[in-house]
Design a protein around this motif. Structure first.
Motif, PDB file in Angstrom:
ATOM      1  N   ALA A 161     -57.161 -69.246  70.893  1.00 54.11           N
ATOM      2  CA  ALA A 161     -57.318 -67.705  70.126  1.00 54.11           C
ATOM      3  C   ALA A 161     -57.839 -67.613  69.000  1.00 54.11           C
ATOM      4  N   ILE A 162     -59.030 -69.021  68.192  1.00 53.51           N
ATOM      5  CA  ILE A 162     -59.533 -68.900  67.182  1.00 53.51           C
ATOM      6  C   ILE A 162     -61.293 -68.822  68.271  1.00 53.51           C
ATOM      7  N   THR A 163     -61.713 -69.653  68.638  1.00 58.35           N
ATOM      8  CA  THR A 163     -62.620 -69.622  70.002  1.00 58.35           C
ATOM      9  C   THR A 163     -62.910 -68.014  70.081  1.00 58.35           C
ATOM     10  N   LEU A 164     -61.840 -67.182  70.257  1.00 59.97           N
ATOM     11  CA  LEU A 164     -62.063 -66.239  70.789  1.00 59.97           C
ATOM     12  C   LEU A 164     -62.312 -64.850  70.360  1.00 59.97           C
ATOM     13  N   ILE A 165     -61.272 -64.905  69.164  1.00 57.26           N
ATOM     14  CA  ILE A 165     -61.545 -64.387  68.028  1.00 57.26           C
ATOM     15  C   ILE A 165     -62.755 -64.361  66.892  1.00 57.26           C
ATOM     16  N   SER A 166     -63.597 -65.658  67.538  1.00 55.21           N
ATOM     17  CA  SER A 166     -64.850 -65.983  66.230  1.00 55.21           C
ATOM     18  C   SER A 166     -65.807 -65.415  67.395  1.00 55.21           C
ATOM     19  N   ALA A 167     -65.581 -65.563  68.788  1.00 55.13           N
ATOM     20  CA  ALA A 167     -66.556 -64.858  70.150  1.00 55.13           C
ATOM     21  C   ALA A 167     -67.313 -63.427  69.151  1.00 55.13           C
ATOM     22  N   VAL A 168     -66.099 -61.947  69.350  1.00 53.06           N
ATOM     23  CA  VAL A 168     -65.995 -61.422  68.770  1.00 53.06           C
ATOM     24  C   VAL A 168     -66.577 -61.245  67.465  1.00 53.06           C
ATOM     25  N   LEU A 169     -66.148 -61.904  66.355  1.00 54.91           N
ATOM     26  CA  LEU A 169     -65.910 -61.023  65.392  1.00 54.91           C
ATOM     27  C   LEU A 169     -67.823 -61.880  64.536  1.00 54.91           C
ATOM     28  N   SER A 170     -68.314 -62.918  65.666  1.00 55.53           N
ATOM     29  CA  SER A 170     -69.782 -63.453  65.766  1.00 55.53           C
ATOM     30  C   SER A 170     -70.577 -62.484  66.516  1.00 55.53           C
TER      31      SER A 170
END
Lengths: 223, 213
Positions: free
Chosen positions: A201-210
């Protein structure tokens, strides 16, 4: 899609030619992990308890080494203008460059991590768990790092500022990453699965955020 | 009267950089077959104007249209139509000359091997094709950057002091390229310190002065 691929291949080719960024990261990673037993002493119990933490912190720090060049190199030699003029949303350009960074700088760390884990005396099943956790969690390092890299693109000695900006963002990945190695006492399969899912989940959220924030930062800084 | 297939119109463009007004109420027009030379002292806003035309910099006021379409809120239409060569060459020093060109080619998404060979030979780069860009001289690097113009046909060339570092022979080659480009219906905006005599091109000079603060 072709363009995305072209950017990834371009960055990989440059990274491969320079060679230094991947090898520097790997060397740094190995050194940090090797120095810990020298510092805390060779007691097996102590090392076993802190090994997942050391490996994750080592990987996080090593991934920072090449991050400050992520956009800075392109801005310096003028090729950022070319990337900004592509018929591709800047968010995807950022994503492509981030993927290339992960492959060229972080994947080598994951590849040597089993050997370093063995050196710290981690049992075989935990070593497998570590590799899986790193594979799932470490893309967040590249992704979150890209935000910092885009923000510090015009900053002299941006690398240090980048470290201070980005390391706090690594904390969630670090926490769940260490938990999911499962070397802790009484860690069951369920707990490991739950941690791996949180890591995903953290990786996926980071992808969008980044993608959004790094692209926004680039637009402001490129002006 | 010739029919103009492509035109750029800038109206009352103003731009403030770092608190200093670099461009003030600047208007200009350029079209197919036309070469617009931007001249003026250092810091007079030549590069700034080029970056605005390239859709890389947003002016603080004014309008810029490409064939009547707004290019300020929609810089994508500018991006697709131009080659912009700024004072930085955009070369990757770790890659060889030919690798740099093929990276550009893959980013443009077109151009055949023939286009690449043509670009290499026109600017006399064939001999150093396998040399890493790191080992090239300033003039040679400039030539590699300029060869990008020939990789893909685009109607607008935006050149920022293209003659920097070029010897006489290659300056003549560039002017020849510019002449061919304008003759075949392209246009060029060139920031320069010397008047380029481009044969058969409709030439005009836009004199930029230091805008009053």
């Amino acid at each position: 899609m072709n363009l995305l691929q072209a950017i990834i291949l371009r960055d990989l080719r440059i990274a491969y030619r320079q060679g230094s960024s991947a090898m520097l990261g790997v060397g740094f990673f190995a050194l940090v992990v090797t120095m810990v037993p020298l510092g805390v002493g060779p007691e097996r119990d102590v090392l076993l308890r802190i090994a997942p933490g050391i490996l994750w912190i080592g990987a996080a720090l090593s991934s920072l080494i090449s991050l400050d060049r992520l956009f800075h190199a392109d801005a310096e030699d003028g090729s950022l203008d070319l990337l900004l003029s592509l018929p591709l949303p800047l968010e995807l350009v950022v994503l492509a460059k981030t993927i290339a960074h992960w492959i060229s700088s972080i994947l080598p760390l994951i590849l040597i991590s089993p050997f370093l884990a063995m050196m710290l005396g981690l049992p075989a099943d935990a070593i497998g768990g570590l590799a899986i956790a790193l594979l799932i969690g470490s893309p967040a390092f590249s992704l979150l790092g890209a935000i910092g890299a885009a923000l510090t693109i015009n900053t002299r000695r941006g690398g240090l500022l980048l470290t201070i900006l980005v390391l706090p963002l690594y904390i969630p990945t670090l926490i769940f990453g260490v938990q999911s190695v499962g070397a802790g006492p009484g860690a069951g399969t369920d707990a490991i699965t739950a941690n791996l899912m949180l890591l995903t989940a953290i990786t996926l959220i980071s992808a969008v955020l980044s993608a959004w924030s790094a692209a926004a930062a680039l637009r402001i800084n490129a002006n | 009267m010739p029919t103009h297939t492509i035109s750029i119109l800038g109206q009352n463009i103003s731009c403030i950089r770092n608190g200093r007004r670099v461009l003030k109420d600047l208007s200009f027009e350029t079209h197919s077959g036309h070469a617009l030379l931007l001249m003026g002292p250092n810091g007079s806003g030549k590069s700034t104007l080029l970056r605005i035309c390239a859709g890389l910099l947003r002016p603080d006021a004014g309008a810029l249209t490409l064939n009547g379409e707004d290019g300020i809120d929609n810089p994508g239409i500018l991006h697709a139509a131009h080659h912009y060569i700024g004072h930085a060459n955009g070369l990757k020093s770790a890659l060889t000359v030919v690798e740099n060109l093929s990276v550009w080619r893959s980013l443009f998404g077109t151009a055949s091997d023939a286009g690449l060979d043509h670009a290499l030979s026109t600017f006399g780069l064939a001999k150093m094709a396998e040399t890493p860009a790191h080992y090239l001289s300033a003039g040679q690097k400039r030539r590699v950057a300029l060869s990008r113009l020939l990789l893909e046909e685009r109607s607008i060339w935006l050149l920022d002091e293209p003659l920097n570092g070029l010897d006489e022979k290659h300056a003549a080659i560039l002017i020849d390229c510019l002449s061919q480009h304008t003759r075949s219906g392209g246009m060029a905006i060139v920031a320069t310190h010397q008047v380029l005599d481009i044969p058969e091109a409709e030439l005009s000079i836009l004199q930029l002065g230091n805008a009053t603060p």
